[in-house]
Design a protein around this motif. Structure first.
Motif, PDB file in Angstrom:
ATOM      1  N   ALA A 275     -13.218  -1.793  -0.955  1.00 33.14           N
ATOM      2  CA  ALA A 275     -12.484  -0.537  -1.075  1.00 33.14           C
ATOM      3  C   ALA A 275     -11.058  -0.732  -1.559  1.00 33.14           C
ATOM      4  CB  ALA A 275     -12.461   0.188   0.271  1.00 33.14           C
ATOM      5  N   ARG A 276     -10.552  -1.952  -1.472  1.00 30.49           N
ATOM      6  CA  ARG A 276      -9.165  -2.166  -1.867  1.00 30.49           C
ATOM      7  C   ARG A 276      -9.009  -2.005  -3.368  1.00 30.49           C
ATOM      8  NH1 ARG A 276      -8.383  -7.376   2.006  1.00 30.49           N
ATOM      9  NH2 ARG A 276      -8.139  -6.225   3.927  1.00 30.49           N
ATOM     10  N   ASP A 277      -8.048  -1.222  -3.764  1.00 24.45           N
ATOM     11  CA  ASP A 277      -7.803  -0.959  -5.176  1.00 24.45           C
ATOM     12  C   ASP A 277      -6.428  -1.494  -5.533  1.00 24.45           C
ATOM     13  OD1 ASP A 277      -7.584   2.056  -7.274  1.00 24.45           O
ATOM     14  OD2 ASP A 277      -7.569  -0.091  -7.742  1.00 24.45           O
ATOM     15  N   PRO A 278      -6.343  -2.692  -6.162  1.00 29.35           N
ATOM     16  CA  PRO A 278      -5.051  -3.276  -6.483  1.00 29.35           C
ATOM     17  C   PRO A 278      -4.214  -2.389  -7.385  1.00 29.35           C
ATOM     18  CG  PRO A 278      -6.828  -4.894  -6.740  1.00 29.35           C
ATOM     19  CD  PRO A 278      -7.469  -3.558  -6.551  1.00 29.35           C
ATOM     20  N   ALA A 279      -4.874  -1.523  -8.169  1.00 28.69           N
ATOM     21  CA  ALA A 279      -4.139  -0.691  -9.112  1.00 28.69           C
ATOM     22  C   ALA A 279      -3.496   0.516  -8.440  1.00 28.69           C
ATOM     23  CB  ALA A 279      -5.082  -0.215 -10.228  1.00 28.69           C
ATOM     24  N   ALA A 280      -3.906   0.785  -7.213  1.00 28.78           N
ATOM     25  CA  ALA A 280      -3.397   1.974  -6.543  1.00 28.78           C
ATOM     26  C   ALA A 280      -1.914   1.857  -6.218  1.00 28.78           C
ATOM     27  CB  ALA A 280      -4.178   2.220  -5.252  1.00 28.78           C
ATOM     28  N   GLY A 281      -1.416   0.642  -6.071  1.00 24.17           N
ATOM     29  CA  GLY A 281       0.004   0.441  -5.854  1.00 24.17           C
ATOM     30  C   GLY A 281       0.475   0.706  -4.438  1.00 24.17           C
ATOM     31  N   ARG A 282      -0.423   0.976  -3.535  1.00 30.62           N
ATOM     32  CA  ARG A 282      -0.021   1.243  -2.156  1.00 30.62           C
ATOM     33  C   ARG A 282       0.083  -0.065  -1.384  1.00 30.62           C
ATOM     34  NH1 ARG A 282      -3.893   5.256  -2.993  1.00 30.62           N
ATOM     35  NH2 ARG A 282      -5.454   3.978  -1.932  1.00 30.62           N
ATOM     36  N   ALA A 283       1.241  -0.268  -0.751  1.00 31.18           N
ATOM     37  CA  ALA A 283       1.428  -1.479   0.038  1.00 31.18           C
ATOM     38  C   ALA A 283       0.584  -1.392   1.298  1.00 31.18           C
ATOM     39  CB  ALA A 283       2.894  -1.653   0.404  1.00 31.18           C
ATOM     40  N   PRO A 284      -0.130  -2.474   1.650  1.00 28.94           N
ATOM     41  CA  PRO A 284      -0.920  -2.440   2.891  1.00 28.94           C
ATOM     42  C   PRO A 284      -0.004  -2.429   4.105  1.00 28.94           C
ATOM     43  CG  PRO A 284      -0.891  -4.651   1.969  1.00 28.94           C
ATOM     44  CD  PRO A 284      -0.230  -3.761   0.955  1.00 28.94           C
ATOM     45  N   ARG A 285      -0.533  -1.964   5.228  1.00 26.68           N
ATOM     46  CA  ARG A 285       0.219  -1.931   6.471  1.00 26.68           C
ATOM     47  C   ARG A 285      -0.477  -2.800   7.515  1.00 26.68           C
ATOM     48  NH1 ARG A 285       4.337   1.503   7.031  1.00 26.68           N
ATOM     49  NH2 ARG A 285       4.668   3.045   5.398  1.00 26.68           N
ATOM     50  N   CYS A 286       0.333  -3.405   8.364  1.00 28.19           N
ATOM     51  CA  CYS A 286      -0.213  -4.199   9.454  1.00 28.19           C
ATOM     52  C   CYS A 286      -1.029  -3.277  10.357  1.00 28.19           C
ATOM     53  CB  CYS A 286       0.925  -4.843  10.251  1.00 28.19           C
ATOM     54  SG  CYS A 286       0.370  -5.719  11.735  1.00 28.19           S
ATOM     55  N   GLU A 287      -2.236  -3.698  10.691  1.00 26.87           N
ATOM     56  CA  GLU A 287      -3.116  -2.861  11.495  1.00 26.87           C
ATOM     57  C   GLU A 287      -2.857  -2.998  12.997  1.00 26.87           C
ATOM     58  OE1 GLU A 287      -7.207  -2.312   9.833  1.00 26.87           O
ATOM     59  OE2 GLU A 287      -6.577  -3.946   8.517  1.00 26.87           O
ATOM     60  N   PHE A 288      -1.778  -3.722  13.333  1.00 30.18           N
ATOM     61  CA  PHE A 288      -1.381  -3.830  14.736  1.00 30.18           C
ATOM     62  C   PHE A 288      -0.090  -3.062  15.003  1.00 30.18           C
ATOM     63  CE2 PHE A 288      -4.100  -7.483  14.025  1.00 30.18           C
ATOM     64  CZ  PHE A 288      -4.911  -7.469  15.148  1.00 30.18           C
ATOM     65  N   CYS A 289       0.908  -3.235  14.129  1.00 27.27           N
ATOM     66  CA  CYS A 289       2.193  -2.574  14.361  1.00 27.27           C
ATOM     67  C   CYS A 289       2.518  -1.497  13.335  1.00 27.27           C
ATOM     68  CB  CYS A 289       3.318  -3.607  14.395  1.00 27.27           C
ATOM     69  SG  CYS A 289       3.684  -4.350  12.781  1.00 27.27           S
ATOM     70  N   GLY A 290       1.746  -1.416  12.260  1.00 30.22           N
ATOM     71  CA  GLY A 290       1.971  -0.393  11.252  1.00 30.22           C
ATOM     72  C   GLY A 290       3.029  -0.744  10.225  1.00 30.22           C
ATOM     73  N   GLU A 291       3.602  -1.941  10.321  1.00 34.27           N
ATOM     74  CA  GLU A 291       4.647  -2.360   9.387  1.00 34.27           C
ATOM     75  C   GLU A 291       4.083  -2.510   7.985  1.00 34.27           C
ATOM     76  OE1 GLU A 291       8.592  -3.441   8.418  1.00 34.27           O
ATOM     77  OE2 GLU A 291       7.786  -2.698  10.315  1.00 34.27           O
TER      78      GLU A 291
END
Length: 220
Positions: free
Chosen positions: A10-26
């Motif tokens: 599902a990850r789309d490198p072209a989307a440009g959205r930075a991933p977030r830590c799934e523990f703290c949300g950073e």
């Protein structure tokens, strides 16, 4: 880890959205070309959720919390970043035969004291049953020192007409490979693009292991 595979697909490198830590949300560095030491994509690490049999993205600080044995109540384990490569790995064919795997590429994971086998296919990671007596303590000769850490590492073997090689990899790397091959698979044997993706993945794994494009190290 079906859910894990879906996440990688599902990850789309072209989307440009930075991933977030799934523990703290950073927010964490993103981009598939941005690699940190150890080969983690996007400049961040991963943590295995052993209860859900899934992989979570984690910032450096949160990942560090789960590196010690028993941390997170035993549910979470930081996925290691070590890579090893052996140009000659005689046990590869024996492992493939034991799992009755019809192709020359598969990875093996230890879970609950048993060895599980998977190989890439157009449908994703195909699971193969292994004989119940094939346990980590009864693994084929030549695998001593190459057994992966349970749940978080995998032993990937690759058998071709030119020989048999072995790779010790983080488990997330194997699922990233499965996702790549599934996305680019064409025809009966995967096609040119899938083979090119596999070759690039293995070359990068050799680089991560510190052997570059050379012959690597043999198995004693």
């Amino acid at each position: 880890m079906t859910a894990t595979l879906r996440r990688f697909l599902a990850r789309d490198p072209a989307a440009g959205r930075a991933p977030r830590c799934e523990f703290c949300g950073e927010s964490m560095p993103g981009g598939t070309s941005d690699r940190q030491a150890g080969g983690q994509p996007g400049g961040h690490g991963h943590v295995a959720d052993l209860g859900a049999r899934s992989i979570l993205c984690a910032c450096a600080g949160c990942r560090l919390l789960f590196t010690a044995a028993g941390s997170g109540g035993g549910r979470y384990r930081a996925i290691p970043t070590r890579y090893r490569y052996a140009h000659r790995f005689p046990a590869a064919s024996e492992l493939l035969a034991a799992a009755a795997i019809p192709v020359g590429l598969a990875f093996f994971v230890i879970h609950d004291g048993q060895i599980s086998a998977f190989y890439p296919s157009p449908a994703g990671a195909t699971h193969c049953e292994l004989p119940s007596d094939l346990t980590p303590s009864a693994a084929p000769a030549g695998t001593a020192g190459w057994l992966p850490e349970p749940d978080v590492e995998a032993l990937l073997v690759h058998v071709t007409r030119d020989g048999q090689s072995g790779y010790l990899l983080p488990i997330d790397a194997c699922y990233r490979l499965v996702g790549e091959l599934r996305l680019h698979w064409r025809g009966f044997d995967g096609g040119t693009e899938a083979r090119a993706r596999l070759a690039a993945f293995l070359a990068d794994a050799r680089r991560q292991a510190g052997t570059g494009t050379g012959t690597g190290t043999g198995v004693g």
